[in-house]
Design an enzyme around this catalytic site. Structure first.
Site, PDB file in Angstrom:
ATOM      1  N   TRP A  89      -4.365   0.449  -8.108  1.00 27.85           N
ATOM      2  CA  TRP A  89      -3.105   1.132  -8.349  1.00 27.85           C
ATOM      3  C   TRP A  89      -2.456   0.666  -9.652  1.00 27.85           C
ATOM      4  CZ3 TRP A  89      -1.086   5.379  -8.186  1.00 27.85           C
ATOM      5  CH2 TRP A  89       0.269   5.660  -8.032  1.00 27.85           C
ATOM      6  N   ARG A 115      -4.979 -11.805 -12.382  1.00 25.56           N
ATOM      7  CA  ARG A 115      -5.418 -13.190 -12.169  1.00 25.56           C
ATOM      8  C   ARG A 115      -6.828 -13.442 -12.707  1.00 25.56           C
ATOM      9  NH1 ARG A 115      -2.800 -12.153  -7.192  1.00 25.56           N
ATOM     10  NH2 ARG A 115      -1.049 -13.538  -6.765  1.00 25.56           N
ATOM     11  N   LYS A 138       3.167  -1.384  -1.161  1.00 23.65           N
ATOM     12  CA  LYS A 138       3.682  -0.766   0.056  1.00 23.65           C
ATOM     13  C   LYS A 138       3.422  -1.694   1.235  1.00 23.65           C
ATOM     14  CE  LYS A 138       2.713   3.836  -1.821  1.00 23.65           C
ATOM     15  NZ  LYS A 138       1.927   5.082  -1.688  1.00 23.65           N
ATOM     16  N   ALA A 183      -5.032   6.199  -6.427  1.00 23.80           N
ATOM     17  CA  ALA A 183      -5.318   5.674  -7.756  1.00 23.80           C
ATOM     18  C   ALA A 183      -6.371   6.516  -8.463  1.00 23.80           C
ATOM     19  CB  ALA A 183      -5.782   4.226  -7.645  1.00 23.80           C
ATOM     20  N   LYS A 219       3.841   4.159   6.902  1.00 22.11           N
ATOM     21  CA  LYS A 219       2.772   5.174   6.907  1.00 22.11           C
ATOM     22  C   LYS A 219       1.407   4.510   6.896  1.00 22.11           C
ATOM     23  CE  LYS A 219       1.402   4.763   2.477  1.00 22.11           C
ATOM     24  NZ  LYS A 219       0.020   4.620   1.954  1.00 22.11           N
ATOM     25  N   LEU A 221      -8.760  -4.765   1.288  1.00 21.21           N
ATOM     26  CA  LEU A 221      -7.429  -4.903   1.842  1.00 21.21           C
ATOM     27  C   LEU A 221      -6.851  -3.581   2.352  1.00 21.21           C
ATOM     28  CD1 LEU A 221      -4.726  -6.578   2.118  1.00 21.21           C
ATOM     29  CD2 LEU A 221      -4.188  -5.687  -0.151  1.00 21.21           C
TER      30      LEU A 221
END
Length: 330
Positions: A12, A32, A106, A138, A189, A272
């Site tokens: 994103w 990172r 989010k 994305a 959501k 994730l």
């Protein structure tokens, strides 16, 4: 045009960076991983997150926080939601005094129950904090496909001005001053998308998926309003719009995660899914407000291993019959 810093070099963050560079803004990314930053700057790709999509040659990424933040007018926090506080702490020593901060992840902090803007404000109290959210993948944004999002700031006039500044041919921003509502829609959501994914993975049919989306939205509204959101915000892009998108495409990590759970697959290697982190704290908040959220509750039980997908189906279908209303207890 603005000098924009994007904190986070995942899918994103990379997509937003590419979009804003194409609109003429001066954008610098922070990540990172030095290897990822080098790939973005030299090869103009980020294959680990966005495949073979080509990024603008002007886009630069760096693992040096001070370098990324130098002279920034606008700073977007796009790291995973549960890392936002840590990232905000790291920026404190390098953040320009007048920079506007925008939360883009989010999720609700699963330790404190704070929204992303609250997490950022707690670390950086001298800065204005807004929120960017809405139905967006994305993959679409990085390819320049048309996308509409909601930008919320503490004041409507500020939101309007910034929305005009950041909108372009591929991104249209709608302005709001309901920062709570925009964040609650985007956070909850994800939980509902996992629930609908479990339904898909369990082979329960399209009718069941439609029912879950509808009743999940009713829960989202009830809990959101209890947390301070406006119901009309949750009917917009950052609520209903994002819910529909996330519950209907396997491009959604949360939906795909739910499908894998519903099929009984090993999910340990999946990327994730923010809803996994959000579901437990969201259920605790619902309990504190005495809000009935059976879809969210059963999703939490399935994810924690306390209930199978089939048991969740039986539990939801056997609940006492209630009057249908978004505000009524389920």
């Amino acid at each position: 045009m603005s000098r924009i810093c994007i904190l986070g070099a995942g899918a994103w963050g990379t997509a937003l960076a590419a979009a804003f560079v194409r609109q003429g803004h001066d954008v610098r990314m922070w990540g990172r991983n030095s290897g990822t930053c080098d790939e973005i700057s030299r090869l103009h790709t980020n294959k680990a997150y966005i495949g073979d999509a080509q990024l603008p040659e002007k886009l630069r990424a760096t693992p040096d926080m001070a370098d990324a933040l130098e002279k920034s007018d606008i700073v977007l926090f796009v790291a995973p939601a549960q890392s936002t506080g840590e990232v905000a702490r790291q920026t404190a020593a390098h953040l320009p005094s007048g920079a506007l901060l925008i939360a883009c992840a989010k999720g609700i902090d699963n330790r404190t129950g704070q929204t992303q803007s609250e997490v950022i404000a707690a670390q950086l109290p001298d800065h204005v904090v807004g929120v960017l959210s809405g139905p967006s993948f994305a993959d679409d944004v990085v390819r320049g496909l048309p996308t509409a999002l909601t930008l919320a700031m503490p004041e409507q006039e500020m939101a309007q001005s910034l929305a005009r500044e950041l909108s372009g041919d591929a991104i249209r921003l709608y302005a709001s001053d309901d920062t709570v509502g925009v964040q609650i829609g985007g956070s909850l959501k994800n939980v509902m998308a996992i629930a609908v994914g479990i339904c898909r993975g369990g082979g329960m049919g399209a009718s069941a998926e439609a029912a879950l989306i509808t009743r999940g939205y009713a829960e989202l509204v009830r809990l959101g309003v209890a947390m301070g959101a406006r119901a009309e915000t949750l009917m917009g892009l950052s609520g209903l719009g994002d819910l529909v998108l996330t519950c209907s495409s396997e491009l959604s990590r949360n939906f795909s995660y739910g499908i894998a759970v519903g099929r009984g697959q090993d999910v340990s290697g999946l990327r994730l899914a923010e809803g996994v982190h959000t579901v437990s704290i969201a259920n605790r908040i619902a309990e504190q407000h005495n809000i009935s959220c059976p879809v969210m509750h059963t999703a939490g039980l399935v994810l924690s291993g306390g209930m199978s997908a089939e048991e969740a189906r039986a539990a939801l279908m056997s609940r006492p019959i209630k009057r249908e209303s978004p505000q009524a207890a389920d």
